[in-house]
Structures are given as C-alpha cells and as structure tokens.
Design an enzyme around this catalytic site. Structure first.
Site, PDB file in Angstrom:
ATOM      1  N   LYS A 166       2.952  -3.211   1.832  1.00 35.13           N
ATOM      2  CA  LYS A 166       2.041  -2.103   1.507  1.00 35.13           C
ATOM      3  C   LYS A 166       1.946  -1.138   2.686  1.00 35.13           C
ATOM      4  O   LYS A 166       1.933   0.080   2.516  1.00 35.13           O
ATOM      5  CB  LYS A 166       0.656  -2.655   1.145  1.00 35.13           C
ATOM      6  N   GLN A 214      -7.194  -7.726   1.142  1.00 37.51           N
ATOM      7  CA  GLN A 214      -6.111  -8.510   0.540  1.00 37.51           C
ATOM      8  C   GLN A 214      -6.663  -9.828  -0.019  1.00 37.51           C
ATOM      9  O   GLN A 214      -7.351 -10.566   0.676  1.00 37.51           O
ATOM     10  CB  GLN A 214      -5.018  -8.782   1.587  1.00 37.51           C
ATOM     11  N   ASP A 266      -8.040  -0.210  -4.814  1.00 30.68           N
ATOM     12  CA  ASP A 266      -7.509  -1.301  -5.643  1.00 30.68           C
ATOM     13  C   ASP A 266      -8.040  -1.224  -7.080  1.00 30.68           C
ATOM     14  O   ASP A 266      -7.507  -1.876  -7.973  1.00 30.68           O
ATOM     15  CB  ASP A 266      -7.920  -2.656  -5.047  1.00 30.68           C
TER      16      ASP A 266
END
Ligand code: NAD
Length: 283
Positions: A52, A96, A119
């Site tokens: 990412k 994460q 997200d």
C-alpha cells in the site's frame, strides 16, 4: 472461453486517474497524505502495508508510518489515531487489520474522523452507503464495482449473488450492487443449498475465504464470476475461493487470483485518500 477480467489493468487505469488528480491538487499546493498504523509483526500485514505504501509513493501520495509493537495498549492506539485525526497533512488513516486480540478494532475504527476513513469501515461511512449518499466506500467492494464498470457489465436488473456477509466485503458489496439496481441475494455459512442459489446469479461474487469452494456446480453458464478470496493454496501460492479450472469454461467472464480483485483494493485505497485530500482542501 471466459473473458479474463484483468485487475492489474483496471488498477493501472485507476492509478492514472489518481496521478492526474494528484497533479491537479499539487498545483493548488495540496499533497495527499495517508497515515498507516501497523501494530505488531504479522508478516502478511507487513507485506500488505508495504504494498500500500509503495502504491501511494507511485501516485505521489505521502505516507506517515506508525508501526508499533504488538503489546501497545488501546489508549496508546487511540492516541495515535487522535494525533492523525488532528494532523492537517494526514487526509486518510489506515489501521491495518487484524489488530492483536487485546485491542478493540471497532473502537479504533470508530475513533477515526469519518472524513479520514479511507478504508470505508467507519460506521458513518457504512451509514452513508446504506443511505446512498456519497462518502468513502470500502475499498474491496468498491474496486469490484469499478472492475464491473470498466468491462461494461450490466447490473441493472441483473441477479447478483454475494457469498459472504462480512462488514468489509460481503455486506457493502451487496449494498453497492443494489445501488446499481441489481437484484441481490447475500449467502453465508447457513445458506441452504448454496450451489442452487448461486446458479441463479448473472453476477456471482465469492468472498468466503475457502480455497476453491466455488466449483462449476455453483455457476450458471454465461455468468460473470468475481473471486474476492485470497487463500493459501496447497502448493503454497495464493488461490481464490473459486475453482478457476472448473469455472472458467462455464463463465462468460472471471477474475483470476492473483491479478484480479487484489490490485483493485489497493488502487481504491489510494483513490479514496486522494479524494479525501481534495474534499479537505475544498477542491
Ligand atoms: P470473513 O471470514 O469475515 O467472512 C467470510 C464470510 O463467508 C462469512 O460471512 C461467512 O458466513 C461466509 N462463509 C464462510 N464459510 C462459508 C460456507 N461454507 N458457505 C457459505 N458462506 C460461507 O472474510 P472476509 O474478510 O469477508 O474475506 C473473505 C475472503 O476475501 C478471504 O479469503 C479474504 O482473504 C479475502 N479478501 C480479499 C481482499 C482482496 O483485496 N482481494 C480483501 C478482503 C478480503
């Protein structure tokens, strides 16, 4: 022979658009920034985060690394999120997952300011999706929608079946398909006669987490099959939830694993971050 839906190619198209948008923002003095919070040393999470961060660097998006040991407390995690919430250079915050078991993931996600929730997992973002209001969308299903659009796959009036009802994939996937006027069925571990329900699908989305579970028996001839699953195969490589060898001859279009949904998820994270930066700058 099914059309192979090329996630790498669609992700490259998304990244081109994102780079144009980053240049436009740069001209206005804005550089998009993503805070990346990684707790512990899970090798898979470290790999995902590294990929990412590389995607962000390629797009001209800054990343701010917050790597902490696995034993940090919830208060310490909350403090990092608060700091990122307050930092004007940070337009998106990625925590994460999975977090170590002693940490409350729900609390962490809810603490992110909704406008920095790139997200798309925050309750406010999910609420906006339910209401059909613009906002950050969960990257994996949003990436699937983008792939379907790229290939001109008709959703209005189509029967769509989603296998899986998680908050990060299955449920938002179903809502996004509904938003595009598909007739949507959501299946899960208690669904009776799963293959028969799946055989009704014009568009079948597998987000289960069981290697090669979806065989040709699940697929109506000519259906579009999207494989979200990422599982360790017997020989060590990555395999999807779809048994590609048996399904490909039956489907009209199919995503491979790897090279399907995976690259899209990452591309949409960068796109969401850049969109959040534009929104924050009022551009
Ligand atoms: P999850 O474990 O949270 O949810 C799995 C869902 O599958 C559950 O809703 C469960 O009811 C359903 N399920 C389990 N066994 C079933 C069965 N036998 N029959 C029918 N339904 C069943 O998983 P998730 O986070 O939604 O992820 C699903 C898969 O997608 C995993 O393989 C994950 O690694 C992968 N994934 C991929 C990406 C990507 O970028 N490609 C992103 C997120 C998740």
């Amino acid at each position: 022979m099914a059309l192979i839906i090329d996630g790498n190619a669609v992700a490259a198209a998304v990244k081109d658009e994102v780079r144009d948008e980053v240049s436009r923002l740069a001209a206005a003095g804005v550089t998009p920034g993503l805070a990346v919070v990684l707790v512990g040393d899970d090798p898979a999470s470290a790999t995902y985060v590294a990929m990412k961060e590389r995607d962000c660097a390629q797009a001209g998006v800054l990343t701010f690394d917050h790597h902490r040991p696995a034993d940090i407390s919830q208060d310490e995690l909350n403090a990092i999120i608060d700091e990122c919430n307050a930092d004007p250079k940070v337009h998106g915050i990625l925590v994460q997952m999975p977090l170590p078991k002693h940490l409350d993931a729900e609390e962490a996600v809810a603490r992110i300011r909704p406008e920095k929730d790139v997200d798309g997992f925050h309750p406010a973002s999910l609420g906006r999706l339910v209401r059909g209001v613009d906002g950050p969308r969960a990257c994996t299903p949003w990436g699937v929608m983008r792939m379907l659009r790229h290939y001109g796959i008709e959703l209005t009036g189509a029967r769509a079946v989603v296998i899986g009802r998680s908050t990060i994939v299955g449920k938002p996937m179903a809502l996004m398909l509904l938003e595009e006027n598909a007739t949507v069925t959501v299946c899960h571990s208690r669904t009776r006669d799963l293959p028969a329900v799946c055989r009704e699908a014009d568009v079948l989305i597998a987000a289960v987490g069981r290697a090669k579970m979806v065989t040709a028996e699940y697929v109506k001839p000519g259906a579009v099959v999207i494989d979200v699953g990422i599982n360790r195969g017997e020989e060590g490589g990555l395999v999807g939830d779809v048994d590609y060898a048996s399904v490909e001859p039956v489907a009209s279009a199919i995503t491979p694993v790897p090279g399907g949904v995976g690259p899209m998820t990452r591309a949409m994270l960068v796109a969401n971050t850049v969109a959040a930066a534009a929104e924050a700058a009022g551009r």
